[in-house]
Design a protein around this motif. Structure first.
Motif, PDB file in Angstrom:
ATOM      1  N   PHE A 224      41.611  45.906  44.108  1.00 58.00           N
ATOM      2  CA  PHE A 224      42.003  45.866  42.694  1.00 58.00           C
ATOM      3  C   PHE A 224      41.432  47.056  41.936  1.00 58.00           C
ATOM      4  N   ASP A 225      40.139  47.351  42.137  1.00 54.67           N
ATOM      5  CA  ASP A 225      39.524  48.468  41.425  1.00 54.67           C
ATOM      6  C   ASP A 225      40.104  49.810  41.868  1.00 54.67           C
ATOM      7  N   THR A 226      40.647  49.859  43.072  1.00 50.75           N
ATOM      8  CA  THR A 226      41.262  51.089  43.566  1.00 50.75           C
ATOM      9  C   THR A 226      42.600  51.364  42.895  1.00 50.75           C
ATOM     10  N   VAL A 227      43.369  50.316  42.677  1.00 50.93           N
ATOM     11  CA  VAL A 227      44.730  50.494  42.173  1.00 50.93           C
ATOM     12  C   VAL A 227      44.831  50.416  40.648  1.00 50.93           C
ATOM     13  N   VAL A 228      43.926  49.709  39.985  1.00 50.50           N
ATOM     14  CA  VAL A 228      44.085  49.446  38.543  1.00 50.50           C
ATOM     15  C   VAL A 228      44.003  50.700  37.658  1.00 50.50           C
ATOM     16  N   PRO A 229      43.274  51.771  38.029  1.00 50.74           N
ATOM     17  CA  PRO A 229      43.275  52.964  37.164  1.00 50.74           C
ATOM     18  C   PRO A 229      44.669  53.556  36.946  1.00 50.74           C
ATOM     19  N   SER A 258      39.236  44.151  34.928  1.00 52.62           N
ATOM     20  CA  SER A 258      38.572  43.949  36.221  1.00 52.62           C
ATOM     21  C   SER A 258      38.783  42.513  36.667  1.00 52.62           C
ATOM     22  N   ILE A 259      38.365  42.206  37.864  1.00 52.92           N
ATOM     23  CA  ILE A 259      38.435  40.822  38.337  1.00 52.92           C
ATOM     24  C   ILE A 259      37.041  40.335  38.724  1.00 52.92           C
ATOM     25  N   LEU A 260      36.801  39.071  38.459  1.00 55.88           N
ATOM     26  CA  LEU A 260      35.579  38.401  38.901  1.00 55.88           C
ATOM     27  C   LEU A 260      35.987  37.286  39.851  1.00 55.88           C
ATOM     28  N   ILE A 261      35.259  37.172  40.947  1.00 58.40           N
ATOM     29  CA  ILE A 261      35.581  36.150  41.940  1.00 58.40           C
ATOM     30  C   ILE A 261      34.354  35.283  42.185  1.00 58.40           C
ATOM     31  N   GLY A 262      34.516  33.997  41.952  1.00 58.18           N
ATOM     32  CA  GLY A 262      33.468  33.032  42.277  1.00 58.18           C
ATOM     33  C   GLY A 262      33.942  32.175  43.429  1.00 58.18           C
TER      34      GLY A 262
END
Length: 427
Positions: A224-229, A258-262
């Motif tokens: 996700f952090d790779t593609v979101v920019p 961003s995403i948070l995963i619990g």
């Protein structure tokens, strides 16, 4: 598990036959031989479909009416099975609450097709119109089933942060694109037997096996952090944040989406109900929060003691020797998502990997490595898969390899062999 079917049938063989016909990676089938057992399973699991035969002691139409009354709040599909082909019997049963009536003996293909058609319509009626994912109702039902299942899966809560701020800058449509991208990333990363549903627009639930849960969370954060920019303007990317317009001349800095995963891995023994499970997932989610970017946190059972059981990941260790860097990365990523632990070296290993994947290479160095490993007692129980362009199968197997896999090969085929060997099966 996407669908749950309960068969109420006193007979011994036929319900088992029906169960085998219907059960697959997306459908679980349970059998109840009497009303008491059936009611207990209905209350605990809230089945999507109930198949009831006229083998029961009560009249079928009356029984269907009772089930419909008792399940009014969950409204399962009710399918009646009867040896009768009489039209009046069909009408009576259908008027009593059944959704379909099948006369026995019924063709097995027709039976399976009819059941799947009913389930498909039920599932489609519970999909979110925008994301086409199972909606809140179906997702909560799935979580309840996990809590009441003997073989509990790991549960992940994926939350999108700062989406509303993003929409205020880039539009509602752009926000929908981010949601669609996240869903596509998740769907491409989970297996057929996993479940993905949504609680609301920004919170999604994934259920998967214990071995792959943490690797899956790690990959989703990275992907996700790779593609979101790509969803930001060049100005915002260079600045490193979004700028929100307030009243007058006011402007506010906002972090990127961003995403948070619990995640809950295995400590379900301290969770009493679905609300409690969600509370723990959101708590883990909150604890994952860091200053910038996406992150994850897994809530797992903590064990202490002088005598410990072998860590499952140690039984799933794999070493890969592949000179093609692109192929190595693909193999490593794919196997890690399947829950395997990829070790970087086999030198000075006190605990050898369960499986070693070796490319023979043109200079036959892979074969020499295999021969060398087979001289060491520590690798006696290690399975070696040899991937090779060498078409001399005898030489490869004589070197000590357990499997000869000629190149080019399908990744899915290699995974099947890895699963075969990791289950301790013997050829």
């Amino acid at each position: 598990m996407l669908a749950n079917i309960l068969i109420i049938d006193k007979r011994k063989e036929l319900p088992i036959k029906y169960k085998k016909s219907l059960e697959d990676s997306q459908t679980a089938v349970l059998i109840a031989g009497n009303m008491k057992d059936a009611l207990n399973k209905i209350q605990v699991l809230e089945p999507d479909m109930i198949i009831v035969s006229d083998s029961i002691d009560e009249e079928l139409s009356i029984f269907c009416e009772k089930i419909r009354t008792l399940t009014y709040n969950i409204r399962p599909i009710i399918i009646a099975l009867s040896k009768s082909a009489d039209v009046s019997d069909r009408i009576s049963v259908l008027e009593s609450g059944a959704d379909d009536f099948l006369s026995e003996p019924v063709n097995s293909d027709e039976f399976k097709t009819r059941i799947k058609a009913h389930l498909r319509r039920d599932i489609e009626s519970n999909l979110d119109v925008k994301t086409l994912l199972p909606n809140n109702k179906m997702t909560l039902k799935t979580l309840k089933r996990i809590l009441n299942s003997e073989n509990k899966q790991a549960t992940l809560l994926v939350s999108i942060e700062n989406l509303e701020n993003y929409k205020s800058v880039y539009s509602e449509l752009a926000g929908d694109k981010i949601i669609q991208t996240l869903i596509a990333i998740i769907k491409s990363s989970i297996s057929e037997s996993d479940f993905m549903g949504q609680l609301n627009e920004t919170n999604f639930i994934i259920t998967t096996n214990h071995y792959s849960a943490e690797k899956l969370a790690e990959f989703l954060v990275f992907a996700f952090d790779t593609v979101v920019p790509k969803f930001y303007s060049e100005t915002d990317v260079n600045r490193g944040y979004m700028l929100l317009k307030g009243e007058g001349q006011a402007e506010m800095r906002s972090d990127f989406v961003s995403i948070l995963i619990g995640g809950i891995l295995d400590n379900y023994n301290i969770i009493s109900n679905t609300n409690n499970l969600l509370e723990r997932l959101f708590a883990a989610n909150k604890n994952a929060k860091k200053i910038l970017g996406s992150a994850y946190m897994i809530d797992r059972l903590k064990l202490t003691g002088e005598i410990s059981v072998l860590n499952p990941t140690e039984e799933r260790k794999i070493y890969i020797k592949e000179p093609d860097n692109a192929l190595y990365t693909l193999l490593r990523t794919t196997l890690e998502l399947q829950g395997y632990d990829i070790c970087d070296s086999i030198e000075n290993e006190t605990l050898p990997p369960k499986i070693i994947i070796i490319d023979s290479e043109d200079d036959f160095s892979g074969l020499e490595l295999c021969k060398n490993l087979r001289t060491k007692n520590i690798y006696a129980n290690t399975k070696i898969i040899m991937t090779t362009t060498i078409r001399d199968k005898t030489s490869v197997l004589n070197s000590g390899a357990d499997l000869y896999l000629p190149k080019p090969y399908e990744i899915a085929d290699l995974i099947k062999w890895v699963e075969y060997f990791s289950d301790n099966k013997i050829l």
